[in-house]
Design an enzyme around this catalytic site. Structure first.
Site, mmCIF file in Angstrom:
data_model
loop_
_atom_site.group_PDB
_atom_site.id
_atom_site.type_symbol
_atom_site.label_atom_id
_atom_site.label_comp_id
_atom_site.label_asym_id
_atom_site.label_seq_id
_atom_site.Cartn_x
_atom_site.Cartn_y
_atom_site.Cartn_z
ATOM 1 N N ARG A 82 0.857 -1.190 0.000
ATOM 2 C CA ARG A 82 0.000 0.000 0.000
ATOM 3 C C ARG A 82 0.889 1.235 0.000
ATOM 4 O O ARG A 82 1.677 1.423 0.936
ATOM 5 C CB ARG A 82 -0.907 -0.022 1.239
ATOM 6 N N HIS A 126 -3.066 10.938 0.891
ATOM 7 C CA HIS A 126 -2.455 10.708 2.198
ATOM 8 C C HIS A 126 -1.765 12.011 2.628
ATOM 9 O O HIS A 126 -0.568 12.041 2.882
ATOM 10 C CB HIS A 126 -1.494 9.514 2.143
ATOM 11 N N GLU A 171 -7.421 8.436 6.531
ATOM 12 C CA GLU A 171 -7.648 9.058 7.838
ATOM 13 C C GLU A 171 -8.162 10.494 7.783
ATOM 14 O O GLU A 171 -7.442 11.439 8.156
ATOM 15 C CB GLU A 171 -6.362 9.012 8.679
ATOM 16 N N ASN A 297 -7.311 1.640 10.101
ATOM 17 C CA ASN A 297 -6.010 1.861 10.733
ATOM 18 C C ASN A 297 -6.227 1.842 12.235
ATOM 19 O O ASN A 297 -7.021 2.628 12.760
ATOM 20 C CB ASN A 297 -5.425 3.226 10.349
ATOM 21 N N TYR A 299 -4.124 1.659 15.996
ATOM 22 C CA TYR A 299 -2.862 1.665 16.742
ATOM 23 C C TYR A 299 -3.048 1.431 18.226
ATOM 24 O O TYR A 299 -2.257 0.756 18.863
ATOM 25 C CB TYR A 299 -2.131 3.001 16.525
ATOM 26 N N GLU A 355 -3.408 -0.219 8.228
ATOM 27 C CA GLU A 355 -2.235 0.159 9.025
ATOM 28 C C GLU A 355 -2.384 -0.407 10.427
ATOM 29 O O GLU A 355 -3.462 -0.347 11.020
ATOM 30 C CB GLU A 355 -2.086 1.691 9.176
HETATM 31 C C1 FCB Z 1 -1.159 7.154 10.817
HETATM 32 C C2 FCB Z 1 -0.768 7.642 9.444
HETATM 33 C C3 FCB Z 1 0.541 7.118 8.942
HETATM 34 C C4 FCB Z 1 1.568 6.996 10.043
HETATM 35 C C5 FCB Z 1 1.002 6.289 11.246
HETATM 36 C C6 FCB Z 1 1.974 6.087 12.377
HETATM 37 O O1 FCB Z 1 -1.992 8.097 11.413
HETATM 38 O O2 FCB Z 1 -1.758 7.307 8.500
HETATM 39 O O3 FCB Z 1 0.963 7.940 7.889
HETATM 40 O O4 FCB Z 1 2.103 8.221 10.339
HETATM 41 O O5 FCB Z 1 -0.121 6.978 11.715
#
Ligand code: FCB
Length: 456
Positions: A82, A126, A171, A297, A299, A355
């Site tokens: 990607r 992006h 995002e 995405n 985290y 992500e």
């Molecule tokens: C996300 C972004 C990516 C990267 C990660 C850690 O918010 O999409 O570009 O910076 O965080």
């Protein structure tokens, strides 16, 4: 569930394994190939906006090293890659003249990927908006959706015969809220009304993007990537529960509702009051165009408490959790809960993790190895969460690690390393970290490997 239980857990046949990057974070060569300036060039060159004043001018020089990077992906057995396309390389002034040299770059990259047996997944936006559009109110200007439509037309005309997986926007929360409301990202505005207007237009851009991709690439699969989270509270009061509703409204429902239901969540509309953007006839229909997949995405989870601002960054609220180098909580359960909830409440046809990953402070390579056990444990845990979600019927079809390699981490500059491959910024040498070697084994086996299976 303990991590042990996921060792050797197999994924369904056909599950897709990949890694992700984005243009401004890796390409460098900002003044080459006819590229125009982007709002991130401007922002990163503004004193005080990034750690150490870092910029993407050189980044990891992928613009010149893409061939070698594709070879590396092949060695890691990646099945999908990607990447994002830099709008200012394609239409340097934002509107009008198309720069063929910019298209040539992605054309070669796509051919290189296909020759290596790697499926290209292209993200159309992006965050590197052409500065010329930034000068005309950027994402706050409704005309941005028409400019985006023309740009997507130029890109799909050139690449659509070979690229069949398209992500419209990455995002909108971060690009809109962090860029225009909280000011930590380009262009650095700090008004809630501006943030809401930016998000509104990003979602309109998404709809236009879907239309163009469908029209030009009939056999394409197209979707949007949202950063989403699971919201919890360790408090037990009604006010704490209400804070969960609010944070969920802001982080998740503000994006999922328009895309899947064609409406903004009422409770949040009420809260935003006069800061709400004007909704024109047709806007909500545009935002809720049918998509083929949702990109997620993820985290970290969010822990909130009544009366505490930005609670998820406050360690006292979730004291027992491990944190990464960016201070983000490590909690795989948040990913499983999120996937199950998206499936139940919104029912996308397919979900891809576009992500997921973690920054830790890596030591420099020694004898060609970088030991990064905490990152590896993060991946182990989160793949376990994916596996559990699939077991509960979630149509999760693939997973992309963030990131293929260390790169320019926006306002954190080069201080935070998210790569599964280490980059020495002084020589641009790439070294696969233990996580990359382990991940390659996951891909080969289509199954979660024990944490000590770090490959050769
Ligand atoms: C996300 C972004 C990516 C990267 C990660 C850690 O918010 O999409 O570009 O910076 O965080």
């Amino acid at each position: 569930m303990s991590s042990q239980n996921h060792n050797n857990a197999r994924f369904p046949d056909g599950f897709r394994w990949g890694a992700a990057t984005s243009s401004y974070q890796i390409e460098g060569a900002v003044r080459e190939g006819g590229r125009g300036q982007s709002i991130w060039d401007t922002f990163s060159h503004t004193p005080g906006k990034t750690v150490n004043g870092d910029t993407g001018d050189i980044a990891v020089d992928h613009y010149h090293r893409w061939h070698q990077d594709v070879a590396m992906m092949r060695e890691l057995d990646l099945q999908a890659y990607r990447f994002s396309i830099a709008w200012p390389r394609i239409i340097p002034e934002g509107v009008g003249r198309v720069n063929q040299e910019g298209l040539d770059f992605y054309d070669r990259l796509v051919d290189g990927l296909l020759e290596a047996g790697i499926v290209p997944w292209a993200t159309l936006y992006h965050w590197d908006l052409p500065q010329a559009l930034g000068d005309q109110d950027g994402l706050k200007n409704r005309d941005i959706a028409d400019a985006f439509e023309a740009y997507v037309g130029a890109v799909t005309d050139r690449l659509g015969d070979r690229v069949k997986k398209w992500i419209t926007i990455n995002e909108p929360f971060v690009a809109g809220f962090i860029g225009y409301w909280w000011g930590m990202h380009a262009p650095g505005e700090t008004s809630r009304a501006a943030g809401l207007a930016a998000v509104h237009n990003l979602l309109r851009m998404h709809g236009k993007g879907v239309d163009v991709v469908r029209e030009r690439v009939p056999d394409a699969r197209v979707g949007i990537t949202l950063n989403l989270t699971s919201v919890y509270t360790l408090g037990d009061s009604e006010a704490d529960e209400d804070e969960v509703r609010r944070d969920d409204g802001l982080s998740n429902r503000w994006f999922l509702d328009p895309v899947f239901k064609g409406s903004y969540p009422e409770d949040m509309v009420e809260e935003f009051g006069d800061d709400m953007p004007e909704v024109h006839p047709g806007d909500m229909e545009l935002m809720s165009r049918e998509t083929d997949f949702l990109g997620v995405n993820y985290y970290m989870p969010s822990y909130v408490k009544a009366g505490v601002e930005n609670a998820f960054f406050d360690p006292s609220l979730a004291p027992d959790y491990e944190r990464t180098a960016t201070g983000w909580l490590v909690e795989p359960r948040g990913l499983k809960d999120l996937l199950v909830r998206i499936d139940q409440d919104y029912g996308p046809e397919e979900i891809y993790i576009t992500e997921n990953g973690a920054a830790f402070d890596d030591d420099r390579p020694v004898d060609g190895r970088v030991h990064d056990p905490r990152r590896l444990a993060y991946y182990h845990g989160h793949l376990g969460a994916c596996h559990d979600a699939i077991g509960q019927g979630v149509p999760l079809k693939g997973y992309f690690a963030w990131s293929l390699m260390d790169n320019f981490e926006w306002s954190e500059g080069y201080s935070k390393r998210f790569g599964i491959v280490y980059v020495d910024y002084s020589t641009q040498e790439r070294t696969p970290k233990d996580t990359a070697r382990w991940y390659a084994n996951v891909i080969r086996e289509n199954a979660i490997q024990p944490e000590d299976a770090r490959g050769t």
